[in-house]
Each structure stands twice: as structure tokens, then as C-alpha cells.
Design an enzyme around this catalytic site. Structure first.
Site, PDB file in Angstrom:
ATOM      1  N   GLY A 103     125.540 133.422 -74.832  1.00 49.33           N
ATOM      2  CA  GLY A 103     126.853 132.814 -75.000  1.00 49.33           C
ATOM      3  C   GLY A 103     127.997 133.767 -75.246  1.00 49.33           C
ATOM      4  N   HIS A 114     129.682 134.627 -62.249  1.00 47.88           N
ATOM      5  CA  HIS A 114     128.479 135.275 -61.700  1.00 47.88           C
ATOM      6  C   HIS A 114     128.670 136.789 -61.811  1.00 47.88           C
ATOM      7  CE1 HIS A 114     124.866 135.736 -59.305  1.00 47.88           C
ATOM      8  NE2 HIS A 114     125.511 136.650 -58.620  1.00 47.88           N
ATOM      9  N   ASP A 129     126.129 129.544 -56.040  1.00 46.54           N
ATOM     10  CA  ASP A 129     127.105 130.661 -56.035  1.00 46.54           C
ATOM     11  C   ASP A 129     127.921 130.695 -54.740  1.00 46.54           C
ATOM     12  OD1 ASP A 129     124.535 132.715 -57.535  1.00 46.54           O
ATOM     13  OD2 ASP A 129     126.026 131.437 -58.490  1.00 46.54           O
TER      14      ASP A 129
HETATM   15  C1  GRF Z   1     124.605 137.299 -68.242  1.00 43.88           C
HETATM   16  O1  GRF Z   1     123.627 137.831 -67.357  1.00 43.88           O
HETATM   17  C2  GRF Z   1     125.871 137.094 -67.489  1.00 43.88           C
HETATM   18  O2  GRF Z   1     126.031 138.118 -66.530  1.00 43.88           O
HETATM   19  C3  GRF Z   1     125.662 135.771 -66.822  1.00 43.88           C
HETATM   20  O3  GRF Z   1     124.858 135.009 -67.713  1.00 43.88           O
HETATM   21  C4  GRF Z   1     124.158 135.900 -68.609  1.00 43.88           C
HETATM   22  C5  GRF Z   1     124.407 135.598 -70.042  1.00 43.88           C
HETATM   23  O4  GRF Z   1     125.754 135.483 -70.278  1.00 43.88           O
HETATM   24  N1  GRF Z   1     126.915 135.119 -66.555  1.00 43.88           N
HETATM   25  P1  GRF Z   1     126.218 134.961 -71.742  1.00 43.88           P
HETATM   26  O5  GRF Z   1     126.207 136.170 -72.643  1.00 43.88           O
HETATM   27  O6  GRF Z   1     125.205 133.928 -72.168  1.00 43.88           O
HETATM   28  O7  GRF Z   1     127.588 134.418 -71.545  1.00 43.88           O
END
Ligand code: GRF
Length: 204
Positions: free
Chosen positions: A11, A108, A149
Site C-alpha cells: 500500500g 503499472h 493493462d
Molecule cells: C508494486 O510492485 C508496484 O509496482 C505495483 O504494485 C506493487 C505494490 O505496490 N503497483 P504498493 O506498495 O502496494 O502500492
């Protein structure tokens, strides 16, 4: 605008959004956070920020459609206008996507259309970039459509791949950029500054 956030992990993107909203930089409010993973630290981040944050167990539902209908029900109760996927690793049903057409934003960790789609998520993306020998990578914020995506791109930002970069150093650099462009895209959406023309977008 009322924002609903879907997460599956740490998160940090959610945290970036919470921080910018708390600073008054975004004309929106996160009304509900839903995770498909019980141990997602993002749920703790939401609760620490005083935001209703719930885990919905996918095992309690027959299929993805039923699961998403439950999320849609919860989002309807909160009158959600914008759905943000912040590290959400579950594929959305077409019912959910239709219900929130052009109102779902995903982050992404690559320059789409490189290293995206089936199997490319998290560190697998960065491993692909390193293995291929790319000189640049980056992050993309896009609207979600029925594909994976593949929706209209809203913002992208590049990251230089240095010779001594590792999987961790690349993912750290990209994650920092993710936070920047996700917040910027949500802010633009809340200000109604994103124009969609076919599969392309323009910023007012
Ligand atoms: C990470 O790999 C990020 O690149 C992708 O989701 C994963 C976790 O992101 N968007 P977060 O720290 O949970 O926001």
C-alpha cells in the site's frame, strides 16, 4: 469526489494518495479501502489514516464476478465516483469494469505496452527490464478496460536504468515514480482535466 481504493499488498501507492489528500492537494476523499489479501499492510495504513479499510475474502465467493459484485455493493453504499487500483493483483470482472466505465485508474510499474499483461506484475516487471537490458523503464497510470493493462494511458514517467542497478534499486526508483504519477492522475481526474478520445487521453 468519493474514491474507493483496491489493494493487495504494502500500500505505498495508497499511502502516497492518503498523504496528498491530507495535504489538501487533491479534491477527493478516500471513502473505502478494500483488500483481497487479509495481511495487506495497506489495510493498516488505511486504518491509521482513519479510513474504513476492509478485507473481503475471495474464498467466500463462487467466482470473480460474485466477488466484484460484493465490492460494487460496498462502493455503492459509499457513493464511489472513482476506483483506484493501488497494487491490486486481482483481475476485475467485466461487470465491475462496465459499472465503473472510464472511472477505474490503475498504476503499472513499466512503460506500457512494455512488460505488462499476463504474468508481468511487481518484481517480475523489473526482472524483465533487467534481463532485456533496457536503458530506461518507468511507470504508467491508465484507465482500466476489459484487457489487462490495456486501457487508455493517462500519464507515464521514465526511470534511467544504470549499469549497477539491481532488481531492488530499480523497483525502488520505479515505485517512487509510481507514487508521483498516481497522485497526479487522481488529482487531474478530480479536477475533470482528463479527456478520453478513443484509446488516447488528453490533459486539459
Ligand atoms: C508494486 O510492485 C508496484 O509496482 C505495483 O504494485 C506493487 C505494490 O505496490 N503497483 P504498493 O506498495 O502496494 O502500492
Amino acid at each position: 469526489l468519493n474514491i474507493g481504493v483496491l489493494i493487495s499488498g504494502g500500500g505505498t501507492n495508497l499511502q502516497a494518495l492518503i498523504d496528498q489528500i491530507n495535504k489538501g492537494n487533491i479534491n477527493g476523499k478516500i471513502r473505502l479501502i478494500v483488500s483481497n489479501k487479509e495481511d495487506a499492510y495497506g489495510l493498516v495504513r488505511g486504518r491509521l489514516a482513519g479510513i474504513e479499510s476492509i478485507y473481503i475474502d475471495p474464498k467466500g465467493f463462487i467466482d470473480s464476478k460474485e466477488y466484484d459484485l460484493k465490492i460494487m455493493e460496498e462502493f455503492k453504499k459509499k457513493d464511489i465516483d472513482l476506483v483506484v487500483l493501488a497494487g491490486y493483483l486481482k483481475i476485475l470482472s467485466k461487470e465491475f469494469i462496465k459499472n465503473f466505465e472510464n472511472r477505474i485508474i490503475n498504476i503499472h510499474p513499466s512503460l506500457i505496452p512494455s512488460f505488462c499483461g499476463k504474468g508481468y506484475y511487481g518484481k517480475k516487471v523489473h526482472q524483465g527490464v533487467l534481463d532485456y537490458g533496457c536503458k530506461y523503464t518507468g511507470a504508467t497510470v491508465h484507465f482500466v478496460d476489459e484487457g489487462t493493462d490495456t486501457g487508455p494511458i493517462i500519464l507515464q514517467e521514465i526511470v534511467k536504468v544504470e549499469e549497477d542497478d539491481t532488481l531492488d534499486s530499480i523497483s525502488d526508483k520505479v515505485l517512487a515514480i509510481e507514487h508521483e504519477i498516481l497522485v497526479k492522475a487522481v488529482k487531474l481526474f478530480c479536477e475533470d482535466k482528463i479527456i478520453i478520445e478513443g484509446r488516447k487521453t488528453k490533459i486539459k
